[in-house]
Design an enzyme around this catalytic site. Structure first.
Site, mmCIF file in Angstrom:
data_model
loop_
_atom_site.group_PDB
_atom_site.id
_atom_site.type_symbol
_atom_site.label_atom_id
_atom_site.label_comp_id
_atom_site.label_asym_id
_atom_site.label_seq_id
_atom_site.Cartn_x
_atom_site.Cartn_y
_atom_site.Cartn_z
ATOM 1 N N ILE A 1 38.192 88.706 38.002
ATOM 2 C CA ILE A 1 38.082 89.814 38.822
ATOM 3 C C ILE A 1 39.342 90.622 38.233
ATOM 4 O O ILE A 1 39.858 89.710 37.227
ATOM 5 C CB ILE A 1 39.025 89.140 40.088
ATOM 6 C CG1 ILE A 1 39.505 90.309 41.377
ATOM 7 C CG2 ILE A 1 39.971 88.691 40.064
ATOM 8 C CD1 ILE A 1 37.900 90.726 41.345
ATOM 9 N N HIS B 1 46.600 93.460 30.104
ATOM 10 C CA HIS B 1 45.711 93.032 31.132
ATOM 11 C C HIS B 1 44.285 93.363 31.120
ATOM 12 O O HIS B 1 42.802 92.323 29.946
ATOM 13 C CB HIS B 1 45.952 93.811 32.207
ATOM 14 C CG HIS B 1 44.799 92.917 33.706
ATOM 15 N ND1 HIS B 1 45.016 93.591 34.419
ATOM 16 C CD2 HIS B 1 43.578 92.206 32.902
ATOM 17 C CE1 HIS B 1 43.729 92.819 35.215
ATOM 18 N NE2 HIS B 1 43.338 91.789 34.616
ATOM 19 N N HIS C 1 45.444 85.535 31.374
ATOM 20 C CA HIS C 1 44.820 86.757 32.321
ATOM 21 C C HIS C 1 45.630 86.390 34.042
ATOM 22 O O HIS C 1 45.724 87.079 34.503
ATOM 23 C CB HIS C 1 42.953 86.242 32.754
ATOM 24 C CG HIS C 1 42.317 87.089 33.446
ATOM 25 N ND1 HIS C 1 41.936 86.833 35.104
ATOM 26 C CD2 HIS C 1 42.182 89.137 33.963
ATOM 27 C CE1 HIS C 1 41.410 88.044 35.646
ATOM 28 N NE2 HIS C 1 41.681 89.033 34.770
ATOM 29 N N HIS D 1 40.618 91.228 29.233
ATOM 30 C CA HIS D 1 39.073 91.692 29.454
ATOM 31 C C HIS D 1 38.247 92.513 28.576
ATOM 32 O O HIS D 1 36.697 91.419 27.678
ATOM 33 C CB HIS D 1 39.011 93.210 29.911
ATOM 34 C CG HIS D 1 39.607 92.269 32.310
ATOM 35 N ND1 HIS D 1 38.376 91.908 32.760
ATOM 36 C CD2 HIS D 1 40.184 92.151 32.659
ATOM 37 C CE1 HIS D 1 38.878 91.858 34.464
ATOM 38 N NE2 HIS D 1 40.192 91.405 33.824
ATOM 39 N N ASN E 1 47.408 88.466 35.710
ATOM 40 C CA ASN E 1 46.503 89.431 37.201
ATOM 41 C C ASN E 1 46.628 88.929 38.373
ATOM 42 O O ASN E 1 46.841 90.138 39.071
ATOM 43 C CB ASN E 1 44.824 89.212 36.829
ATOM 44 C CG ASN E 1 43.782 89.895 37.960
ATOM 45 O OD1 ASN E 1 44.059 91.528 37.926
ATOM 46 N ND2 ASN E 1 43.960 89.212 38.971
#
Length: 907
Positions: free
Chosen positions: A907, A567, A758, A572, A762
């Site tokens: 997020i 993740h 993602h 990110h 997530n």
């Protein structure tokens, strides 16, 4: 095409009938004042010489030629859309009234049009007069979300088409400029999608430049826009010096040297990530001064003060006042300290299942005092918004226990989550048995596993181990090599205990998986110690609880790798360099920038927030996951094996042995587990993204020469690698960028990672992890064996021992509150297949048409996913109490839904 023409506002129906007869029809102006033109025609008929037109009568031809002697001046109108803030503090309200007053006396907003063409006389771009936004003071009290202002320009008939507009803000306060539309040119309306904060001239003296929605490759830039295109990019790059102000819009690179706080003491120092010592991707530079005690570490900005990201990257306040971030901040500043104050003194363990159940049914009693009032004012995550009378904090029931309360205890559900849970990307086909470590045997002991044939041979439906391997029936989740180097340090931390685990699964005839062996490894303390042990499915009461503890340790390993590697690192952190380089090297009018733009939204801001509160010293990640202070070092260790060329879905599936190339199959792959929900849904989305990107790229790059000669595109890709991923820049696996096919592959991978990958990793965090026994983020006890003093305690009350090994009440409730927020969709979320300014984001009609086709394909995929989730043959997503696999279903309502694929890592 009719649809596109309608969208582009260039339908011929819109054009004046005057224009058809006008000698100026190729000069792109539309006379707005028909009366004046009629008067001029009358003057010509009477033989009166007009100041603007001369009638030349040809003797040979019986027709009148109208020759422009001098350009006609005419008016065009700008409609400027400004977005209001929903909530203003006292200072903002005061300054707003001040701006409304001073606007009347000339301190206003000034616009100027810039033509695509160069003026032959001045050799500079043609410009309109400066025009002022009208009625700012009159409209300043409007409470609507958007306010439209107008401005009027006077231009020459030979002005050409406006390609840019400059904006100077002489007010005291910034404003958010959403779009500008220019009306009155013969080509139809000219659109300028802006979506940017325009700063006051007192803070940023220069004019802001906005380009129309017409995309141009660098060598196709109209002559009038070339200098502006370069100037805008220079401003975005900055000069690499000084501390950034919050109003800056400068994109630059730095290492992760702001996660620790050495000024608070040695325990608060953290290693710098990025550089030769510990390779890591780069992050956005803030230029803050160094700490007092370590000149290489950057001083921290502690919450609630904001971290710098370029102004336009900050969360928009739209619709629900930046729902996600407002709640994340509310959570970090208020709820977590409150949890700590309420529980710390009496930080008890869960005694049994009823204690956990009561968090959802009864709630957690908080000690509310002065905070009571504060809490009412802060937007809170849905799960913790129900702070009841008397201070009860109540959590929503996570999806995993909503249908079948004890499903998580079963082996088949434990295995199902490996291919349809929140971390479906670590399972691999077992290539050799027993598995072998790649770690240095000098340091970490023998590379051989403790797994033996006799451990698993009874579980293979009568096959030998070799037969099971050959027929693709054995799979592994192997966390041995990533955890073992850290275990000594991790297990020395207070209240943290972990193994490096390997789990072997067998693929049944039904197409489901079952776990058949778990290997638990510790670092060898001496040549004689037993550092590895193997557990197999239980045969009696004692082995049942041993097996449950072993599965909990596997899940804890899984939770750590999921969060720190798959993740955080792989979606990110590794995306940030591509985003920074895109803003620095590609103009907003570059077609590839336009393609990537929605997939870069909010990523820099959420990553900055993570550096401030989540991955930093004593942040949520360190306090909630087993590796504690070593969390980010584990993330950095995984970066050494990261490869951009294997991050696309097909390449990743092949790398893990979960698929083999097969040109006869859709997507060119054959899956080794047919009912692998993440892969089957993912390949549909990957195919749709690839097809859309292929149509888009081929439209602008018909051949390889175009790709090679595009200096902005090549600079973007080179900087992403050489600066953004500097520590891996010499790797030989980086894809080259020399053909349209290369570009399609690189862009498809980036869009896949930012959107679908993602989302898959997530938005299931609270639905699966909000019930802590299902996926404990940390473990506090090892599994006792007969010689341990704890063994007697375990035998006398195994359930109590199990709950003592799980996170404490404080750790669990803190973790639950955070993953709830991270799993939440905000109301202003933009999902795959959607775009801001859907019809005018590009001035290229064919491209807009192709995007609508992509949207339709995404909607079709959504229907297919719904169909699969109700197909009883697909047992990994349909069955009694089985959660459907919806993490790749593209759309979603706001909130925690366990579905929805936003365009970007937001997020």
């Amino acid at each position: 095409m009719a649809l596109s023409r309608e969208i582009m506002g260039s339908s011929l129906m819109e054009k004046s009938s005057l224009l058809a007869a006008s000698p100026y029809k190729n000069r792109f102006f539309l006379p707005l004042e028909g009366k004046r033109v009629q008067q001029q025609r009358v003057m010509i008929r009477k033989g009166v010489k007009s100041t603007t037109l001369v009638a030349a009568i040809s003797e040979d031809l019986d027709l009148v030629k109208v020759v422009p002697e001098k350009a006609v001046k005419f008016k065009v109108r700008a409609v400027v859309t400004v977005r209001n803030k929903n909530k203003e503090d006292f200072k903002e309200t005061f300054v707003k009234h001040l701006d409304a007053f001073t606007d009347k006396i000339g301190r206003n907003v000034v616009l100027e049009l810039v033509s695509n063409d160069i003026d032959p006389k001045t050799k500079a771009p043609k410009k309109s007069n400066e025009a002022v936004l009208r009625d700012w003071s009159k409209k300043s009290n409007l409470k609507t979300e958007r306010v439209n202002y107008t401005a009027e320009f006077v231009v020459d008939s030979n002005f050409g088409i406006p390609g840019a507009i400059t904006v100077a803000n002489k007010h005291q306060q910034e404003f958010f400029l959403e779009s500008i539309t220019i009306e009155g040119f013969a080509c139809g309306p000219v659109h300028f999608p802006c979506n940017s904060w325009v700063q006051s001239k007192k803070d940023h003296p220069g004019k802001r430049i906005f380009f129309s929605n017409q995309p141009y490759l660098p060598d196709e830039t109209p002559a009038g826009l070339r200098a502006l295109r370069e100037k805008e990019l220079r401003e975005l790059r900055g000069d690499g010096n000084g501390e950034r102000k919050l109003s800056d819009r400068i994109y630059d690179f730095d290492v992760y040297n702001d996660l620790g706080n050495p000024d608070k003491g040695i325990d608060f120092a953290r290693p710098i990530l990025g550089g030769d010592k510990i390779p890591y991707p780069r992050r956005c530079r803030t230029g803050r001064p160094p700490t007092d005690t370590d000149l290489n570490s950057e001083s921290r900005v502690e919450k609630p003060l904001p971290m710098y990201v370029p102004r336009d990257e900050q969360f928009e306040e739209s619709k629900m006042n930046a729902f996600s971030t407002g709640r994340l901040k509310g959570l970090l500043h208020s709820i977590i300290p409150l949890l700590m104050a309420s529980i710390s003194a009496n930080n008890k363990d869960f005694k049994g299942f009823s204690d956990i159940d009561s968090l959802y049914s009864e709630g957690l009693l908080l000690k509310l005092g002065l905070q009571d009032e504060i809490l009412k004012k802060i937007p809170m995550p849905k799960a913790v918004s129900k702070i009841q009378e008397g201070g009860l904090l109540k959590y929503d029931v996570p999806k995993i226990v909503s249908k079948d309360k004890f499903a998580w205890l079963r082996d088949d559900e434990f295995a199902r989550q490996a291919i349809a849970g929140v971390n479906p990307v670590n399972i691999e086909k077992l290539q050799v048995f027993p598995p072998v470590s790649k770690l240095d045997p000098e340091i970490y002991g023998p590379q051989e596993s403790a797994l033996k044939e006799e451990h698993i041979s009874g579980q293979l439906n009568g096959m030998s181990v070799q037969q099971a391997l050959d027929s693709d029936r054995l799979y592994i989740i192997d966390y041995h090599d990533i955890y073992l180097p850290f275990l000594d340090r991790m297990n020395a931390l207070d209240g943290r205990k972990s193994y490096a685990t390997r789990t072997i699964f067998f693929l049944t005839d039904l197409g489901t998986l079952k776990p058949i062996a778990i290997e638990l490894s510790l670092p060898p303390t001496s040549p004689n110690t037993r550092s590895k042990r193997v557990l197999t499915p239980p045969v009696d009461a004692t082995t049942y609880w041993m097996w449950q503890l072993a599965k909990a340790h596997v899940c804890s390993n899984d939770a750590g790798v999921h969060q720190l590697v798959n993740h955080w690192l792989r979606t990110h952190a590794t995306m940030e360099p591509f985003i920074l380089a895109a803003h620095r090297q590609m103009s907003a009018m570059h077609p590839i920038f336009k393609l990537l733009d929605p997939h870069m939204r909010y990523t820099l801001e959420i990553n900055a927030l993570a550096r401030q509160s989540l991955i930093s010293v004593d942040g949520v990640i360190e306090s909630c996951f087993t590796p504690g202070r070593y969390c980010m070092e584990i993330s950095a260790a995984a970066y050494k094996n990261w490869r951009f060329d294997q991050e696309g879905l097909p390449a990743d599936l092949i790398r893990r042995g979960m698929a083999v190339p097969d040109p006869t199959q859709p997507h060119g792959l054959k899956l080794t587990i047919e009912d692998y929900p993440y892969a089957t849904d993912g390949l549909m989305i990957w195919g749709a993204i690839e097809n859309w990107v292929r149509n888009y790229v081929n439209h602008y790059y018909p051949d390889s020469a175009r790709v090679c000669n595009d200096k902005e595109l090549q600079a973007w890709y080179a900087e992403s690698i050489n600066v953004g991923h500097a520590d891996r820049r010499h790797a030989d696996w980086w894809p080259t960028l020399a053909t349209p096919e290369d570009l399609i592959s690189i862009l498809t991978t980036i869009i896949w990672l930012a959107s679908a990958q993602h989302a898959a990793l997530n938005f299931g965090q609270y639905p699966y992890g909000g019930y802590v026994p299902n996926r404990p983020p940390l473990m506090r006890r090892l599994i006792p064996d007969e010689n341990d003093p704890e063994y007697a305690v375990f035998l006398s009350d195994p359930q109590k021992y199990f709950f003592c090994a799980l996170p404490s009440l404080l750790q669990a409730t803190k973790f639950m509150a955070v993953v709830d927020t991270l799993s939440t969709h905000s109301p202003d979320e933009e999902y795959l297949g959607e775009r801001h300014h859907q019809s005018i984001w590009s001035g290229d009609a064919e491209v807009v048409e192709a995007f609508y086709e992509f949207s339709a394909e995404i909607r079709r995929i959504e229907k297919e996913i719904d169909k699969r989730n109700s197909d009883p043959k697909l047992k990994n997503r349909c069955g009694a109490g089985v959660l459907p696999y919806e993490l790749l279903a593209p759309s979603s309502e706001p909130g925690v839904t366990c579905r929805g694929v936003p365009n970007s890592v937001s997020i």
